[in-house]
Enzyme design. Structure first.
Site, PDB file in Angstrom:
ATOM      1  N   HIS A 109      60.651  33.666  59.193  1.00 54.01           N
ATOM      2  CA  HIS A 109      61.163  32.449  58.570  1.00 54.01           C
ATOM      3  C   HIS A 109      60.051  31.422  58.362  1.00 54.01           C
ATOM      4  O   HIS A 109      59.994  30.759  57.311  1.00 54.01           O
ATOM      5  CB  HIS A 109      62.273  31.863  59.457  1.00 54.01           C
ATOM      6  CG  HIS A 109      62.850  30.585  58.964  1.00 54.01           C
ATOM      7  ND1 HIS A 109      62.758  29.412  59.675  1.00 54.01           N
ATOM      8  CD2 HIS A 109      63.514  30.280  57.816  1.00 54.01           C
ATOM      9  CE1 HIS A 109      63.352  28.446  59.007  1.00 54.01           C
ATOM     10  NE2 HIS A 109      63.827  28.940  57.877  1.00 54.01           N
ATOM     11  N   GLU A 130      65.069  21.742  61.239  1.00 56.76           N
ATOM     12  CA  GLU A 130      66.062  22.666  60.681  1.00 56.76           C
ATOM     13  C   GLU A 130      66.833  23.368  61.796  1.00 56.76           C
ATOM     14  O   GLU A 130      68.051  23.543  61.708  1.00 56.76           O
ATOM     15  CB  GLU A 130      65.365  23.699  59.789  1.00 56.76           C
ATOM     16  CG  GLU A 130      66.297  24.634  59.072  1.00 56.76           C
ATOM     17  CD  GLU A 130      65.561  25.636  58.189  1.00 56.76           C
ATOM     18  OE1 GLU A 130      66.218  26.572  57.702  1.00 56.76           O
ATOM     19  OE2 GLU A 130      64.343  25.484  57.979  1.00 56.76           O
ATOM     20  N   GLU A 140      57.960  32.457  55.399  1.00 61.62           N
ATOM     21  CA  GLU A 140      58.667  32.132  54.153  1.00 61.62           C
ATOM     22  C   GLU A 140      58.368  30.690  53.737  1.00 61.62           C
ATOM     23  O   GLU A 140      58.094  30.403  52.560  1.00 61.62           O
ATOM     24  CB  GLU A 140      60.171  32.329  54.339  1.00 61.62           C
ATOM     25  CG  GLU A 140      61.010  31.909  53.147  1.00 61.62           C
ATOM     26  CD  GLU A 140      62.278  31.191  53.539  1.00 61.62           C
ATOM     27  OE1 GLU A 140      62.554  30.119  52.947  1.00 61.62           O
ATOM     28  OE2 GLU A 140      63.006  31.686  54.424  1.00 61.62           O
ATOM     29  N   HIS A 141      58.414  29.768  54.693  1.00 59.67           N
ATOM     30  CA  HIS A 141      58.104  28.367  54.394  1.00 59.67           C
ATOM     31  C   HIS A 141      56.645  28.190  53.971  1.00 59.67           C
ATOM     32  O   HIS A 141      56.336  27.473  53.017  1.00 59.67           O
ATOM     33  CB  HIS A 141      58.370  27.497  55.630  1.00 59.67           C
ATOM     34  CG  HIS A 141      59.793  27.108  55.803  1.00 59.67           C
ATOM     35  ND1 HIS A 141      60.216  25.801  55.802  1.00 59.67           N
ATOM     36  CD2 HIS A 141      60.916  27.856  55.996  1.00 59.67           C
ATOM     37  CE1 HIS A 141      61.527  25.763  55.985  1.00 59.67           C
ATOM     38  NE2 HIS A 141      61.978  26.996  56.121  1.00 59.67           N
TER      39      HIS A 141
END
Length: 413
Positions: free
Chosen positions: A46, A126, A49-50
């Site tokens: 994740h 997040e 991905e950022h």
């Protein structure tokens, strides 16, 4: 027309030409997600991905955003348990430029230390956001509990204490292992020329190393549990999970029909009984989550704390009714018509076509056509659905999670 090709570095290409369209949807599908992590790397897919949006050798983060906006299109990404996808949708005349941006992100991202530090702060926020959402919390933590320490149960976002310590070297090691040709499928749907598109893909992705295909590892065991989290909120959020079939099993088509009938829409059994007739809850639905090795069938409801026990009892009453009495031919026909309509209408979007083709080739190693899916759905019978209920929706082997005020103890649940 559908075309399949492969680059020398192992990247597989699946393309569907749609001449009547003016748009093109492009997806870069990577065979990596939280199920390929361990406790020390959980959340890394994740984070990567950022970071791929935070600048390359050729573009700053602002350049990536500005160039894609200037094309009049949309670019984004998401991370799942079993894959990561970077996608763009734009006009056909800008397809080459969109492909170039995606290729630059995958091939030349910098993973700058300063940008990483800033982005980790965003990601930690997040994670906190998910903790503040009881609906997300009850779903995700139930999966953690039923699969225990198996990576399939890991949170996609990872745990804060682990994620906060990631550094550039760790990310690069993970990236270099998984972002390789044998783990990549590039899917394109819309208006384009297949030969021309193949050339653009080769130009943008041809230098990625071949590498090795990701191994999903051992099959996880399903653990029946009762998990509770006290939270000062107005409603209780309930989730019930059952061990279920994998995405590779043909039973997934029966699951689709069974889900539609039990809790997949507004005319489903648990919605009509528990929400409409009894008025016990506003939100209630069911859904399936299938992966290569296994899957879950889950039922979610939100209600006043005092009604939690009754809602749970009514859910099991509907399951028992399905096992003992089965379903009617009318219910089956309505469900099949609904599912067929959803599939056909979904295929009228270039993005949905791209997504279906990409996931199909990535996870099934072949193209599953719309016609094949429709035929499998049409072949489901009343007895197939009854047997599905009997085989998978077992009260004494399920897991339950509740988030809210005054959650019941295990003996009540």
């Amino acid at each position: 027309m559908i075309h399949q090709r492969q680059l020398k570095n192992g990247i597989r290409i699946i393309m569907e030409e749609m001449p009547s369209y003016r748009s093109v949807s492009i997806g870069v599908w990577i065979r990596v997600g939280s199920m390929y992590e361990n406790k020390q790397t959980n959340g890394m897919a994740h984070v990567i991905e950022h970071m791929l949006f935070k600048g390359t050798k050729n573009r700053t983060a602002a350049d990536i955003a500005n160039e894609m906006t200037a094309l009049g299109g949309n670019m984004d990404a998401f991370t799942c348990k079993d894959c990561t996808c970077y996608y763009a949708k734009t006009l056909d005349i800008y397809a080459k430029e969109a492909m170039d941006i995606l290729g630059d992100m995958i091939s030349h991202s910098l993973f700058d230390e300063k940008e990483l530090k800033k982005e980790l702060g965003v990601i930690l926020e997040e994670i906190d956001m998910y903790e503040d959402s009881p609906e997300d919390l009850v779903h995700e933590h139930l999966q953690m509990e039923v699969w225990k320490d198996h990576p399939l149960g890991f949170l996609i976002s990872g745990e804060k204490e682990v994620v906060s310590k990631f550094d550039r070297q760790q990310l690069m090691e993970f990236f270099n292992k998984y972002y390789v040709g044998k783990n990549i499928v590039i899917s394109v749907a819309g208006h384009f020329d297949a030969d021309e598109m193949t050339g653009w893909i080769k130009e943008s992705f041809g230098n990625i190393p071949e590498g090795q295909k990701s191994d999903p590892g051992p099959v996880p065991d399903f653990h029946p549990v009762v998990w509770k989290r006290e939270k000062d909120i107005e409603q209780n959020h309930l989730c019930v999970a059952f061990d279920c079939c994998s995405i590779l099993s043909d039973e997934r088509y029966v699951m689709t029909v069974a889900n539609n009938i039990l809790g997949g829409n507004m005319n489903s059994r648990i919605f009509m009984k528990i929400r409409d007739e009894l008025g016990l809850t506003y939100a209630i639905y069911s859904y399936g989550s299938s992966y290569e090795q296994t899957g879950l069938f889950q039922i979610y409801a939100a209600m006043q704390p005092s009604q939690t026990e009754q809602v749970l009892k009514e859910i099991f009453k509907e399951i028992d009714r399905g096992i003992k009495n089965g379903i009617s031919r009318e219910e089956l026909d309505i469900a099949i018509r609904q599912i067929q309509a959803e599939l056909i209408l979904g295929y009228e979007s270039s993005y949905n076509r791209m997504s279906s083709l990409g996931k199909s080739l990535l996870l099934h190693d072949r193209v599953i056509t719309l016609e094949e899916e429709l035929e499998h759905i049409r072949q489901v019978t009343e007895e197939d659905v009854r047997r599905f209920f009997e085989k998978y929706l077992k009260k004494d082997q399920c897991s339950i999670a509740v988030v809210g005020n005054g959650v019941y103890g295990e003996e009540e649940l």
